[in-house]
Design an enzyme around this catalytic site. Structure first.
Site, PDB file in Angstrom:
ATOM      1  N   THR A 126       3.526   5.940 -16.423  1.00 52.60           N
ATOM      2  CA  THR A 126       4.499   5.968 -17.112  1.00 52.60           C
ATOM      3  C   THR A 126       4.655   7.037 -18.405  1.00 52.60           C
ATOM      4  O   THR A 126       3.684   7.094 -19.054  1.00 52.60           O
ATOM      5  CB  THR A 126       4.864   4.647 -17.757  1.00 52.60           C
ATOM      6  OG1 THR A 126       4.919   3.692 -16.773  1.00 52.60           O
ATOM      7  CG2 THR A 126       6.197   4.438 -18.473  1.00 52.60           C
ATOM      8  N   GLU A 127       5.887   7.310 -18.645  1.00 49.38           N
ATOM      9  CA  GLU A 127       5.882   8.532 -19.722  1.00 49.38           C
ATOM     10  C   GLU A 127       7.125   7.914 -20.526  1.00 49.38           C
ATOM     11  O   GLU A 127       7.712   7.183 -20.116  1.00 49.38           O
ATOM     12  CB  GLU A 127       6.039   9.751 -19.498  1.00 49.38           C
ATOM     13  CG  GLU A 127       4.924  10.401 -18.561  1.00 49.38           C
ATOM     14  CD  GLU A 127       4.856  11.831 -18.191  1.00 49.38           C
ATOM     15  OE1 GLU A 127       6.218  12.372 -18.416  1.00 49.38           O
ATOM     16  OE2 GLU A 127       4.161  12.408 -17.598  1.00 49.38           O
ATOM     17  N   PRO A 128       7.178   8.681 -21.755  1.00 48.99           N
ATOM     18  CA  PRO A 128       8.403   8.085 -22.610  1.00 48.99           C
ATOM     19  C   PRO A 128       9.757   8.327 -21.930  1.00 48.99           C
ATOM     20  O   PRO A 128      10.653   7.343 -22.220  1.00 48.99           O
ATOM     21  CB  PRO A 128       8.077   8.903 -23.960  1.00 48.99           C
ATOM     22  CG  PRO A 128       6.692   9.208 -24.091  1.00 48.99           C
ATOM     23  CD  PRO A 128       6.495   9.377 -22.666  1.00 48.99           C
ATOM     24  N   GLY A 131      10.063   5.926 -16.717  1.00 47.67           N
ATOM     25  CA  GLY A 131       9.600   4.607 -16.276  1.00 47.67           C
ATOM     26  C   GLY A 131       9.546   4.204 -14.798  1.00 47.67           C
ATOM     27  O   GLY A 131       8.840   4.739 -13.967  1.00 47.67           O
ATOM     28  N   ILE A 157       0.477   2.173 -21.999  1.00 46.67           N
ATOM     29  CA  ILE A 157      -0.476   2.208 -21.392  1.00 46.67           C
ATOM     30  C   ILE A 157      -1.362   0.958 -21.713  1.00 46.67           C
ATOM     31  O   ILE A 157      -2.069   1.029 -22.776  1.00 46.67           O
ATOM     32  CB  ILE A 157      -1.270   3.525 -21.261  1.00 46.67           C
ATOM     33  CG1 ILE A 157      -0.705   4.738 -20.868  1.00 46.67           C
ATOM     34  CG2 ILE A 157      -2.681   3.553 -20.301  1.00 46.67           C
ATOM     35  CD1 ILE A 157       0.175   4.664 -19.587  1.00 46.67           C
ATOM     36  N   THR A 158      -1.733   0.068 -20.832  1.00 48.33           N
ATOM     37  CA  THR A 158      -2.270  -1.054 -21.106  1.00 48.33           C
ATOM     38  C   THR A 158      -3.982  -0.499 -21.090  1.00 48.33           C
ATOM     39  O   THR A 158      -4.373   0.151 -20.364  1.00 48.33           O
ATOM     40  CB  THR A 158      -2.551  -2.343 -19.771  1.00 48.33           C
ATOM     41  OG1 THR A 158      -1.243  -2.494 -19.673  1.00 48.33           O
ATOM     42  CG2 THR A 158      -3.346  -3.354 -20.087  1.00 48.33           C
ATOM     43  N   ARG A 268       5.243 -36.971 -26.802  1.00 43.04           N
ATOM     44  CA  ARG A 268       6.461 -37.120 -27.641  1.00 43.04           C
ATOM     45  C   ARG A 268       7.346 -38.208 -27.422  1.00 43.04           C
ATOM     46  O   ARG A 268       7.809 -38.511 -26.357  1.00 43.04           O
ATOM     47  CB  ARG A 268       7.264 -35.885 -27.483  1.00 43.04           C
ATOM     48  CG  ARG A 268       8.559 -35.861 -28.267  1.00 43.04           C
ATOM     49  CD  ARG A 268       8.197 -35.694 -29.653  1.00 43.04           C
ATOM     50  NE  ARG A 268       9.419 -35.222 -30.438  1.00 43.04           N
ATOM     51  CZ  ARG A 268       9.707 -35.728 -31.677  1.00 43.04           C
ATOM     52  NH1 ARG A 268       8.911 -36.175 -32.504  1.00 43.04           N
ATOM     53  NH2 ARG A 268      10.973 -35.370 -32.446  1.00 43.04           N
ATOM     54  N   GLU A 363       5.000  -2.840 -14.113  1.00 42.02           N
ATOM     55  CA  GLU A 363       4.485  -2.640 -12.506  1.00 42.02           C
ATOM     56  C   GLU A 363       5.736  -2.748 -11.673  1.00 42.02           C
ATOM     57  O   GLU A 363       5.847  -2.903 -10.672  1.00 42.02           O
ATOM     58  CB  GLU A 363       3.617  -3.719 -12.067  1.00 42.02           C
ATOM     59  CG  GLU A 363       2.152  -3.851 -12.376  1.00 42.02           C
ATOM     60  CD  GLU A 363       1.439  -2.637 -12.219  1.00 42.02           C
ATOM     61  OE1 GLU A 363       1.246  -2.152 -11.151  1.00 42.02           O
ATOM     62  OE2 GLU A 363       1.387  -1.664 -13.103  1.00 42.02           O
TER      63      GLU A 363
END
Length: 380
Positions: A126-128, A131, A157-158, A268, A363
């Site tokens: 991916t790039e700016p 995608g 980028i993970t 609760r 992804e």
């Protein structure tokens, strides 16, 4: 049809669950709040073999099949999505790309340290400005003497700022669109290769997401990964496994959110009884449990197909789009069950709510998954 897990698959799931509950759960809120990468937890994951989950023992890996791998990703993500995505991006994307398409020399050099967790891996597609339309990438690789010189920027980028090894895609033939893309193995410390901005994100605060900046990076020709101009085709195979892993992460986040909602509904009190006794809450929980089980089965079917060596792009896309949307619905309803407390940081359900959204984007967005599925239907 046999829905029983093998002994090895059950062991992998149990080991991941025990690690997640014993090691991740007690500390992850602190890392999330501080937006800090939990390096020590990743070291421990490496010692369990989970950073080399998919790879044979001869390369330093655990040798798990895809079903076991999906179960591990689910169990880690059931406690925290940041740990899940760090682990599977390292496995499914970077290391798997090298293992699947690298030469034997590249495998022996790069896979063992990645599989043992000695270094983390990142994967740059991916790039700016590109995608979903990955073929529109602007990063270039120009051949000069005995190197390729890379220029460009990769986005979202993970493991981007913590990885020691990265697989990066670049255009080697700018006139050929997607058929002119090549992959390269980069190492931290190469001249001109650096980390750009680290993203401040809605969720997954304990995972590292950053830009990779390439400024006239000289990459040896021996680091060309796969055939020249063939990387775009190779990435489709890599993304099959990545989408299975994202689906498994989605199932884990959904299951974790449901677990929290069930626990809260038992504790609760309202109008003199636990809120879990009210029909509206019971119906909500029942629907979520059913959707999670369907998402899990879709995910494991895709993983099983991958283990059989079959093309599973359609199955992976179906699992990913369904499971990711289940994760978002489940996290949303889990916050609703908690009421006002679900909107505070006192309860971990708000973290699941923030983390779930990425599952519909990473992804390949839900829209892209539907395009893939429709293509199989209409072009068969």
């Amino acid at each position: 049809m046999d829905f029983e897990l093998t002994t090895e698959q059950e062991l992998a799931r149990r080991t991941a669950r025990e690690f997640a509950e014993g090691e991740i759960a007690p500390v992850i809120a602190r890392f999330d709040e501080a937006e800090e990468f939990p390096a020590e937890l990743m070291t421990k994951l490496g010692s369990l073999g989970f950073l080399g989950a998919l790879f044979p023992a001869e390369y330093g890996g655990a040798g798990l099949d895809y079903v076991a791998y999906a179960l591990v990703v689910e169990e880690l993500s059931r406690i925290d999505g940041s740990i899940g995505i760090t682990m599977w991006a390292h496995n499914s994307l970077c290391t798997n790309h090298i293992f699947s398409f690298g030469t034997e020399a590249q495998r022996k050099q790069y896979v063992p340290p990645l599989a043992r967790g000695e270094v983390l891996g990142a994967w740059g597609l991916t790039e700016p400005g590109s995608g979903s339309d990955a073929a529109a990438m602007r990063t270039r690789a120009v051949e000069r003497d005995d190197v390729f010189v890379l220029d460009g920027t990769k986005a979202f980028i993970t493991n981007g700022s913590v990885a020691g090894t990265a697989v990066v895609m670049a255009k080697t033939d700018p006139t050929a669109s997607g058929r002119g893309v090549s992959a390269f193995i980069l190492e931290r410390g190469m001249p001109g290769f650096r980390t750009g901005q680290r993203y401040k994100k809605l969720g997954l605060h304990a995972s590292d997401t950053a830009e990779l900046v390439l400024e006239a990076v000289p990459v040896p020709k021996g680091n060309l990964l796969g055939e020249r101009n063939r990387a775009f085709q190779d990435t489709k195979r890599v993304l099959e496994g990545g989408r299975i892993a994202m689906a498994a992460m989605s199932v884990g986040i959904a299951q974790g959110a449901l677990d929290l909602a069930v626990r809260y509904a038992k504790e609760r009190q309202a109008f003199g009884q636990p809120i879990g006794q009210f029909q509206a809450i019971r119906a909500m929980l029942a629907d979520l449990a059913t959707e999670i089980e369907a998402a899990r089965l879709l995910t494991l079917r895709a993983a099983y197909g991958k283990d059989q060596g079959r093309p599973v792009m359609r199955e992976a896309s179906m699992a990913k789009v369904f499971a990711s949307e289940v994760a978002v619905r489940c996290a949303t309803k889990a916050v609703q069950v908690h009421g006002g407390y679900g909107y505070t940081r006192e309860f971990p359900v708000e973290r699941f709510y923030r983390d779930a959204k990425l599952c519909e984007i990473g992804e390949g967005t839900s829209e892209v998954q539907r395009m893939v599925i429709a293509r199989f239907l209409l072009e068969a």
